[in-house]
Write a protein that holds these residues in place. Sequence first.
Motif, PDB file in Angstrom:
ATOM      1  N   LEU A 141       1.289  -1.057  -0.030  1.00 15.08           N
ATOM      2  CA  LEU A 141      -0.090   0.156  -0.384  1.00 15.08           C
ATOM      3  C   LEU A 141       0.342   1.404  -0.161  1.00 15.08           C
ATOM      4  N   THR A 142       1.809   1.164   0.770  1.00 14.60           N
ATOM      5  CA  THR A 142       3.127   2.362   1.320  1.00 14.60           C
ATOM      6  C   THR A 142       3.474   2.693  -0.904  1.00 14.60           C
ATOM      7  N   ILE A 143       4.092   1.774  -1.367  1.00 16.56           N
ATOM      8  CA  ILE A 143       5.210   1.597  -2.541  1.00 16.56           C
ATOM      9  C   ILE A 143       3.796   2.178  -3.576  1.00 16.56           C
ATOM     10  N   ARG A 144       2.024   1.838  -3.564  1.00 19.22           N
ATOM     11  CA  ARG A 144       1.383   1.992  -4.509  1.00 19.22           C
ATOM     12  C   ARG A 144       1.076   3.627  -4.713  1.00 19.22           C
ATOM     13  N   ARG A 145       1.022   3.806  -3.113  1.00 20.75           N
ATOM     14  CA  ARG A 145       0.110   5.322  -2.611  1.00 20.75           C
ATOM     15  C   ARG A 145       1.543   7.002  -3.473  1.00 20.75           C
ATOM     16  N   ALA A 146       3.140   6.014  -2.969  1.00 16.08           N
ATOM     17  CA  ALA A 146       4.458   6.577  -3.839  1.00 16.08           C
ATOM     18  C   ALA A 146       4.583   6.877  -5.010  1.00 16.08           C
ATOM     19  N   LYS A 147       4.254   5.485  -5.285  1.00 16.74           N
ATOM     20  CA  LYS A 147       4.739   5.248  -6.379  1.00 16.74           C
ATOM     21  C   LYS A 147       3.487   5.131  -7.821  1.00 16.74           C
ATOM     22  N   GLY A 148       2.740   5.663  -7.749  1.00 15.91           N
ATOM     23  CA  GLY A 148       0.814   5.374  -8.286  1.00 15.91           C
ATOM     24  C   GLY A 148       0.122   4.447  -8.818  1.00 15.91           C
ATOM     25  N   ARG A 149       1.494   2.931  -8.706  1.00 13.97           N
ATOM     26  CA  ARG A 149       0.692   1.746  -9.528  1.00 13.97           C
ATOM     27  C   ARG A 149       2.153   0.531  -8.211  1.00 13.97           C
ATOM     28  N   LEU A 150       1.643  -0.143  -8.829  1.00 16.59           N
ATOM     29  CA  LEU A 150       2.160  -1.831  -7.422  1.00 16.59           C
ATOM     30  C   LEU A 150       2.846  -2.836  -9.182  1.00 16.59           C
TER      31      LEU A 150
END
Length: 308
Positions: A141-150
Amino acid sequence: HRHLLGIEHLSQSDITAILDLAETYVELNRQSAKHSDVLAGLTQINMFFENSTRTQASFELAGKRLGADVMNMAMQASSIKKGETLIDTAMTLNAMHPDLLVVRHPQSGAVDLLAQKVNCAVLNAGDGRHEHPTQALLDALTIRRAKGRLHRLSIAICGDVAHSRVARSNLILLGKMENRIRLIGPPTLVPPHFREFGAEVFDDMREGLRDVDVVMMLRLQRERMDGGFIPSEREYYHRFGLDNEKLALARPDAIVMHPGPMNRGVEIDGTLADDINRSVIQEQVEMGVAVRMAAMELLARNLRSEAA
Ligand code: CP
């Protein structure tokens, strides 16, 4: 799913569903009134047979914010100390009709075993070096919010991979979501069989960090080293500790992560860990509460539909 035992049991769409629901709880948790009643009437028992700050506190807060009756077992003061086994302890609590059992245990597989014996939903809060599924979900979730994708990100997982349930759960999750994963560390701490997860392996930070989007550091887990290889902290920090100089090889917008607890000056420079332009370590903790609320809500929905 009845339980949340490991990322290995989740599909891409299961992972996305948990993260999407967790987003709604990120919003709730930022409000002054943080209460919902989705777990009202349900009993949650937390059993931590190993030390914890983040996981224990966030599971407790998550349950309370969702309106569950939450009980924390003080395992150091329990009858485990009188020789009662893990299974007998679990069966004793099971007889009190809990709905959700959150378990951390030092032995890999112990939580899966316990889940086979009880009637309630079991959430794995970390078992040995096997899995820590809610950690991987909060990292995602942290990565998805920071990078806009997973997906299609280049992610470096650095340090003591061999003893890390966090690394293992992240490898499985990030692989399922189709990312490129690099493992970086001394060969003693990054065994070659980890290539089976589809990761590239490096023993040089300067090579491995080149152009990555995410740098995930791991703690040296001395408690699991069994008297084997224990590197000197100075030498380890020099070669594998993350500082600004090594981070400069990653993409300019690369984020820095650490699951905690961190050892400043051993695996990461303390100033870099606190640099809010690069480090998302505090966001990881924030996401932990939201992800655990989402995971418990989804399991509770299944419990209620089973009962209906
Ligand atoms: N990341 C993590 O599991 O931290 P705790 O051991 O403090 O729960």
